[in-house]
Design a protein around this motif. Structure first.
Motif, PDB file in Angstrom:
ATOM      1  N   TYR A 113     -12.159  20.216  26.666  1.00 56.19           N
ATOM      2  CA  TYR A 113     -13.390  19.435  26.678  1.00 56.19           C
ATOM      3  C   TYR A 113     -13.325  18.315  27.707  1.00 56.19           C
ATOM      4  O   TYR A 113     -14.272  18.090  28.459  1.00 56.19           O
ATOM      5  N   ARG A 114     -12.193  17.631  27.739  1.00 60.52           N
ATOM      6  CA  ARG A 114     -12.055  16.488  28.645  1.00 60.52           C
ATOM      7  C   ARG A 114     -11.903  16.932  30.099  1.00 60.52           C
ATOM      8  O   ARG A 114     -12.477  16.334  31.004  1.00 60.52           O
ATOM      9  N   TYR A 150      -9.495  19.601  22.839  1.00 66.64           N
ATOM     10  CA  TYR A 150      -9.741  18.281  23.426  1.00 66.64           C
ATOM     11  C   TYR A 150      -9.436  18.293  24.920  1.00 66.64           C
ATOM     12  O   TYR A 150     -10.189  17.743  25.723  1.00 66.64           O
ATOM     13  N   ILE A 201      -6.852  21.852  18.010  1.00 60.64           N
ATOM     14  CA  ILE A 201      -7.611  20.623  18.269  1.00 60.64           C
ATOM     15  C   ILE A 201      -7.163  19.996  19.587  1.00 60.64           C
ATOM     16  O   ILE A 201      -7.994  19.554  20.391  1.00 60.64           O
ATOM     17  N   GLY A 202      -5.843  19.966  19.812  1.00 60.66           N
ATOM     18  CA  GLY A 202      -5.328  19.392  21.064  1.00 60.66           C
ATOM     19  C   GLY A 202      -5.786  20.170  22.285  1.00 60.66           C
ATOM     20  O   GLY A 202      -6.195  19.587  23.300  1.00 60.66           O
TER      21      GLY A 202
END
Length: 162
Positions: A63-64, A60, A56-57
């Motif tokens: 994605y960012r 993220y 998940i990290g």
């Protein structure tokens, strides 16, 4: 330097830092495993939770920073970060931290033993006192019961004679 190259270098550095952070967090799991013995089920559960959180990290960050696109240098940056951390700090950190935490826990245990020892003594004395009071109250109850029984019998005898 163009803005695109600066952004790609920044993304590579963030990937490297992410690799360092992932390895650092996993070292805390290793420290926990050294302090508290785990069976294979708990180790598996911890690893699944850890890798889900890492996934998940990383997602993220991708994605960012890069609109969710996985680039080859992202993986290389994370691997470099993990390798640098493991080579420079890794096993020493786990050993030092687990030893320090173990010694702190040992010290706290010894302090608690010093505090609890007088309390255990006091508790044993209070238990003996409570047992003594219970015996005395039982004797008093039996004494009062016998006296009342005698009084009731005497009262019945007086009433029956009249």
């Amino acid at each position: 330097m163009s803005q695109d190259i600066i952004r790609e270098v920044s993304f590579f550095l963030h990937s490297t830092i992410m690799g360092i952070v992932i390895t650092f967090v996993y070292d805390w799991f290793l420290i926990l495993r050294k302090l508290i013995k785990h069976n294979s089920l708990w180790i598996s559960l911890e690893d699944i939770i850890f890798w889900l959180a890492c996934g998940i990290g990383v997602f993220y960050m991708l994605y960012r920073e890069n609109n969710g696109v996985l680039r080859w240098f992202t993986v290389i940056g994370a691997v470099i970060g993990m390798a640098v951390y493991k080579l420079l700090i890794g096993n020493k950190f786990v050993h030092i931290m687990s030893t320090c935490i173990y010694k702190i826990m040992w010290l706290i245990f010894k302090i608690l033993q010093v505090i609890v020892k007088p309390l255990k003594w006091l508790l044993s004395k209070l238990k003996k006192l409570a047992a003594l009071i219970k015996r005395k109250l039982r004797k008093l109850r039996n004494f009062i019961k016998n006296k009342l029984t005698v009084c009731i019998k005497m009262f019945k005898m007086v009433l029956c004679k009249q």
